[in-house]
Write an enzyme that holds these catalytic residues in place. Structure first.
Site, PDB file in Angstrom:
ATOM      1  N   CYS A  84       0.325  -0.236   0.158  1.00 56.38           N
ATOM      2  CA  CYS A  84      -0.211  -0.064  -0.083  1.00 56.38           C
ATOM      3  C   CYS A  84       0.867   0.934  -0.107  1.00 56.38           C
ATOM      4  O   CYS A  84       1.922   1.257   0.077  1.00 56.38           O
ATOM      5  CB  CYS A  84      -0.900  -0.276   1.042  1.00 56.38           C
ATOM      6  N   CYS A  85      -0.011   2.296  -0.568  1.00 53.71           N
ATOM      7  CA  CYS A  85       0.986   3.935  -0.186  1.00 53.71           C
ATOM      8  C   CYS A  85       1.596   3.118  -1.465  1.00 53.71           C
ATOM      9  O   CYS A  85       2.695   4.536  -1.462  1.00 53.71           O
ATOM     10  CB  CYS A  85       2.185   3.794   1.078  1.00 53.71           C
ATOM     11  N   GLY A  86       1.311   3.072  -2.693  1.00 50.94           N
ATOM     12  CA  GLY A  86       2.275   3.132  -4.109  1.00 50.94           C
ATOM     13  C   GLY A  86       3.484   1.901  -3.313  1.00 50.94           C
ATOM     14  O   GLY A  86       4.270   2.510  -4.162  1.00 50.94           O
ATOM     15  N   MET A  87       3.777   1.561  -2.537  1.00 47.22           N
ATOM     16  CA  MET A  87       4.835   0.653  -1.821  1.00 47.22           C
ATOM     17  C   MET A  87       5.066  -0.258  -3.121  1.00 47.22           C
ATOM     18  O   MET A  87       4.124  -1.034  -2.858  1.00 47.22           O
ATOM     19  CB  MET A  87       5.163   0.769  -1.095  1.00 47.22           C
ATOM     20  N   LEU A 113       7.544   7.186  -3.016  1.00 49.72           N
ATOM     21  CA  LEU A 113       6.821   7.628  -2.113  1.00 49.72           C
ATOM     22  C   LEU A 113       7.101   9.391  -2.638  1.00 49.72           C
ATOM     23  O   LEU A 113       6.230  10.578  -2.381  1.00 49.72           O
ATOM     24  CB  LEU A 113       6.130   7.896  -0.245  1.00 49.72           C
TER      25      LEU A 113
END
Length: 268
Positions: free
Chosen positions: A107-110, A241
Site C-alpha cells: 500500500c501507499c504505492g509501495m 512516496l
C-alpha cells in the site's frame, strides 16, 4: 500551571579533571494525555509548548480524524496534563487496532514489500507533484537558518528542531524533545490556521528514520532537509512516496538521496 521549555539545575561539571559546581539548563518534558469524547487514547511525552497544535497534528496524521473540522471542541488543562477533545462523531473503535497492527503490504504505492502500520497506510500521501525546487545554496541557507533559531537546543542540547519553509526562508519553527512531536506541532498549526503546504519544505535537525519520512508524507511535503543521516528503509519509503530527501547539510556540503530533480543542480 505554566512550564518553561528548559529547567535550571545545579550540577557538578568536570573539566580537565577539575570539579566545578555550575548552573546548567536541561530540557523540560511533561506527560500529555489525550482524551477523545471522554476516552483516554494516548499519552505523549512532550516539551510544554504548542500543545494544542501538537494534538491536532497528531490526530490528523495518525488517522484518528480526517480533518480538523471534525473537532467540535479542544481544551488543554496544563495543571493536569490532559487535552480534552470532543469530536462531531464517535471515535472509531477499531482505530487503536490499526495503530498497532503491522502487515506486509504494497500500500501507499509501495512496490517494495515492507512492514508498516495499518494507520500509516491510511494517512500517507504519495508526493507526485513537483511544486518545490531548491538550489544547493537555498538548502544550506535554510539549514543555517534552522540552526540559528534553535535557541532551546543551544541551551540544553536535548531537543529536536523542525521548521516549515519556502525556498526563500523559514515560515514556522517548532522545538520538542520528541522528533514526531516537533513535526506534529508544525502540522497542527497549519491545519488550524489553514496554512497551505503545497509549496513548503520540511527542515529537520535529526536523523531521517522511516518514521520521520512517513510523518512528512502524512503532512504532505515534497522535500525534507536534514543536517543528519538517513536510514536505508527511510530512503526506500521516500523513493516510493516520491519525497526528495537531502541529508548531511553542513559545511557547504550535502547529499541528495532520493528524487533529485527537485534540486536545481545547475545553480549554486
Amino acid at each position: 500551571m505554566a512550564y518553561s521549555k528548559q529547567t535550571n539545575r545545579t550540577i557538578v561539571r568536570f573539566v580537565n579533571g577539575k570539579e566545578h559546581v555550575v548552573e546548567d539548563m536541561v530540557a523540560t518534558e511533561i506527560p500529555i494525555t489525550v482524551k477523545i469524547n471522554g476516552e483516554e487514547v494516548v499519552t505523549m511525552i512532550s516539551s510544554p509548548d504548542h500543545i494544542e497544535d501538537m494534538v491536532v497534528g497528531y490526530l490528523v496524521s495518525e488517522g484518528f480524524i480526517v480533518s480538523v473540522d471534525k473537532i467540535m471542541h479542544l481544551r488543554y488543562e496544563a495543571a493536569s496534563g490532559f487535552v480534552h477533545v470532543t469530536l462531531k462523531q464517535a471515535l472509531n473503535p477499531f482505530h487503536h487496532q490499526l495503530q498497532t497492527k503491522r502487515y506486509l503490504t504494497s500500500c501507499c504505492g509501495m512496490s517494495r514489500q515492507s512492514f508498516i502500520f495499518a494507520a500509516d497506510a491510511k494517512t500517507t500521501k504519495t508526493m507526485k507533484t513537483r511544486n518545490v525546487f531548491l538550489s544547493p545554496t537555498e538548502c544550506m541557507t535554510l539549514m543555517n537558518e534552522l540552526q540559528a533559531g534553535a535557541t532551546t537546543f543551544k541551551e540544553t542540547g536535548g531537543v529536536h528542531n523542525a521548521a516549515l519553509a519556502t525556498p526563500s526562508g523559514i515560515v514556522l519553527m517548532r522545538t520538542d524533545i520528541g522528533r514526531h512531536n516537533a513535526l506534529d506541532k508544525l502540522y497542527g498549526y497549519c491545519l488550524r490556521h489553514q496554512l497551505s503546504l503545497e509549496d513548503k519544505v520540511i527542515i529537520f535537525s535529526g536523523r531521517l528514520s522511516s518514521e520521520i519520512v512517513l510523518k512528512v508524507a502524512k503532512i504532505g511535503c515534497e522535500v525534507i532537509l536534514s543536517k543528519s543521516a538517513p536510514t536505508n528503509r527511510a530512503l526506500e519509503i521516500a523513493e516510493e512516496l516520491e519525497i526528495t530527501t537531502v541529508g548531511f547539510i553542513r559545511h557547504q556540503s550535502m547529499n541528495v538521496y532520493t528524487v533529485p530533480e527537485r534540486i536545481n543542480r545547475s545553480s549554486g
